[in-house]
Design a protein around this motif. Structure first.
Motif, PDB file in Angstrom:
ATOM      1  N   VAL A 136      35.080  47.524  50.136  1.00 15.88           N
ATOM      2  CA  VAL A 136      35.652  47.727  48.802  1.00 15.88           C
ATOM      3  C   VAL A 136      37.165  47.819  48.900  1.00 15.88           C
ATOM      4  O   VAL A 136      37.895  47.171  48.144  1.00 15.88           O
ATOM      5  CB  VAL A 136      35.055  48.978  48.117  1.00 15.88           C
ATOM      6  CG1 VAL A 136      35.782  49.284  46.818  1.00 15.88           C
ATOM      7  CG2 VAL A 136      33.565  48.789  47.872  1.00 15.88           C
ATOM      8  N   LYS A 137      37.667  48.609  49.852  1.00 18.53           N
ATOM      9  CA  LYS A 137      39.123  48.738  50.029  1.00 18.53           C
ATOM     10  C   LYS A 137      39.750  47.412  50.428  1.00 18.53           C
ATOM     11  O   LYS A 137      40.835  47.068  49.967  1.00 18.53           O
ATOM     12  CB  LYS A 137      39.434  49.809  51.078  1.00 18.53           C
ATOM     13  CG  LYS A 137      39.224  51.205  50.570  1.00 18.53           C
ATOM     14  CD  LYS A 137      39.562  52.229  51.635  1.00 18.53           C
ATOM     15  CE  LYS A 137      39.265  53.628  51.130  1.00 18.53           C
ATOM     16  NZ  LYS A 137      39.537  54.646  52.147  1.00 18.53           N
ATOM     17  N   ARG A 138      39.081  46.667  51.288  1.00 16.81           N
ATOM     18  CA  ARG A 138      39.610  45.364  51.725  1.00 16.81           C
ATOM     19  C   ARG A 138      39.709  44.406  50.536  1.00 16.81           C
ATOM     20  O   ARG A 138      40.733  43.744  50.348  1.00 16.81           O
ATOM     21  CB  ARG A 138      38.709  44.777  52.813  1.00 16.81           C
ATOM     22  CG  ARG A 138      39.281  43.526  53.451  1.00 16.81           C
ATOM     23  CD  ARG A 138      38.424  43.027  54.604  1.00 16.81           C
ATOM     24  NE  ARG A 138      38.289  44.056  55.620  1.00 16.81           N
ATOM     25  CZ  ARG A 138      37.130  44.390  56.206  1.00 16.81           C
ATOM     26  NH1 ARG A 138      36.018  43.781  55.870  1.00 16.81           N
ATOM     27  NH2 ARG A 138      37.091  45.326  57.125  1.00 16.81           N
ATOM     28  N   ALA A 139      38.662  44.368  49.715  1.00 15.85           N
ATOM     29  CA  ALA A 139      38.685  43.497  48.530  1.00 15.85           C
ATOM     30  C   ALA A 139      39.780  43.934  47.567  1.00 15.85           C
ATOM     31  O   ALA A 139      40.518  43.100  47.026  1.00 15.85           O
ATOM     32  CB  ALA A 139      37.327  43.515  47.834  1.00 15.85           C
ATOM     33  N   LEU A 140      39.916  45.223  47.370  1.00 14.68           N
ATOM     34  CA  LEU A 140      40.946  45.741  46.472  1.00 14.68           C
ATOM     35  C   LEU A 140      42.347  45.399  46.991  1.00 14.68           C
ATOM     36  O   LEU A 140      43.211  44.985  46.219  1.00 14.68           O
ATOM     37  CB  LEU A 140      40.786  47.253  46.311  1.00 14.68           C
ATOM     38  CG  LEU A 140      41.680  47.916  45.282  1.00 14.68           C
ATOM     39  CD1 LEU A 140      41.493  47.297  43.906  1.00 14.68           C
ATOM     40  CD2 LEU A 140      41.395  49.409  45.228  1.00 14.68           C
ATOM     41  N   ARG A 141      42.551  45.517  48.289  1.00 17.73           N
ATOM     42  CA  ARG A 141      43.853  45.158  48.878  1.00 17.73           C
ATOM     43  C   ARG A 141      44.163  43.683  48.663  1.00 17.73           C
ATOM     44  O   ARG A 141      45.303  43.315  48.366  1.00 17.73           O
ATOM     45  CB  ARG A 141      43.872  45.481  50.370  1.00 17.73           C
ATOM     46  CG  ARG A 141      44.517  46.785  50.715  1.00 17.73           C
ATOM     47  CD  ARG A 141      44.852  46.903  52.188  1.00 17.73           C
ATOM     48  NE  ARG A 141      43.758  46.561  53.072  1.00 17.73           N
ATOM     49  CZ  ARG A 141      42.856  47.406  53.543  1.00 17.73           C
ATOM     50  NH1 ARG A 141      42.911  48.665  53.203  1.00 17.73           N
ATOM     51  NH2 ARG A 141      41.898  47.004  54.343  1.00 17.73           N
ATOM     52  N   ILE A 142      43.162  42.827  48.825  1.00 14.96           N
ATOM     53  CA  ILE A 142      43.365  41.386  48.625  1.00 14.96           C
ATOM     54  C   ILE A 142      43.780  41.120  47.178  1.00 14.96           C
ATOM     55  O   ILE A 142      44.738  40.382  46.919  1.00 14.96           O
ATOM     56  CB  ILE A 142      42.100  40.594  49.004  1.00 14.96           C
ATOM     57  CG1 ILE A 142      41.875  40.660  50.512  1.00 14.96           C
ATOM     58  CG2 ILE A 142      42.208  39.144  48.531  1.00 14.96           C
ATOM     59  CD1 ILE A 142      40.507  40.150  50.962  1.00 14.96           C
ATOM     60  N   VAL A 143      43.074  41.730  46.246  1.00 18.09           N
ATOM     61  CA  VAL A 143      43.374  41.525  44.821  1.00 18.09           C
ATOM     62  C   VAL A 143      44.763  42.083  44.487  1.00 18.09           C
ATOM     63  O   VAL A 143      45.541  41.439  43.776  1.00 18.09           O
ATOM     64  CB  VAL A 143      42.275  42.174  43.945  1.00 18.09           C
ATOM     65  CG1 VAL A 143      42.676  42.198  42.492  1.00 18.09           C
ATOM     66  CG2 VAL A 143      40.958  41.437  44.128  1.00 18.09           C
ATOM     67  N   GLU A 144      45.073  43.258  44.993  1.00 19.42           N
ATOM     68  CA  GLU A 144      46.379  43.865  44.702  1.00 19.42           C
ATOM     69  C   GLU A 144      47.538  43.071  45.292  1.00 19.42           C
ATOM     70  O   GLU A 144      48.614  43.007  44.717  1.00 19.42           O
ATOM     71  CB  GLU A 144      46.435  45.289  45.244  1.00 19.42           C
ATOM     72  CG  GLU A 144      45.635  46.281  44.446  1.00 19.42           C
ATOM     73  CD  GLU A 144      45.702  47.670  45.040  1.00 19.42           C
ATOM     74  OE1 GLU A 144      45.930  47.820  46.266  1.00 19.42           O
ATOM     75  OE2 GLU A 144      45.512  48.627  44.273  1.00 19.42           O
ATOM     76  N   SER A 145      47.329  42.477  46.460  1.00 18.75           N
ATOM     77  CA  SER A 145      48.426  41.763  47.118  1.00 18.75           C
ATOM     78  C   SER A 145      48.568  40.315  46.647  1.00 18.75           C
ATOM     79  O   SER A 145      49.501  39.617  47.047  1.00 18.75           O
ATOM     80  CB  SER A 145      48.250  41.803  48.636  1.00 18.75           C
ATOM     81  OG  SER A 145      47.097  41.080  49.017  1.00 18.75           O
TER      82      SER A 145
END
Length: 122
Positions: free
Chosen positions: A46-55
């Motif tokens: 979940v954190k990895r996906a969120l980081r991808i979307v945020e970046s």
């Protein structure tokens, strides 16, 4: 100035999702129908996906797509309205959109990582 306001709103919406512990993914099953596909509850994913979307390099523009999104996903949050992301898979790249006409294209590497999280069979 208006563009700055939209960017700040988008960042607020995205950042508000940081405490989300799940990722809800729906897959297109018809021309405009979507069905719940999977729920990702692994905190690292979940954190990895969120980081991808945020970046992602988000741009404000109205994306005119030739077909409906392949996937829809969100990071549900108990204290805020979840932002619905739409995802188109085009070869090695992924196109994302969300509210307020925000649009981003992921690099092939980031697209591969996000797709592995979104569509991994469980």
């Amino acid at each position: 100035m208006k563009k700055l306001v939209y960017i700040l709103i988008a960042l607020f919406l995205i950042t508000g999702c940081q405490t989300s512990t799940t990722l809800e993914v729906s897959k297109r099953t018809g021309e405009t129908e979507y069905k719940a596909f999977r729920t990702v509850s692994d905190a690292k994913q979940v954190k990895r996906a969120l980081r991808i979307v945020e970046s992602a390099k988000w741009e404000q523009m109205k994306a005119e797509m030739t077909r409906p999104a392949d996937y829809q996903f969100s990071f549900p949050h108990p204290e805020a309205k979840a932002v619905l992301y739409e995802c188109w898979v085009e070869g090695d790249s992924v196109l994302l959109t969300h509210a307020d006409n925000m649009y981003a294209t992921l690099s092939a590497q980031e697209a591969k990582k996000l797709l592995a999280i979104l569509i991994e069979e469980t």
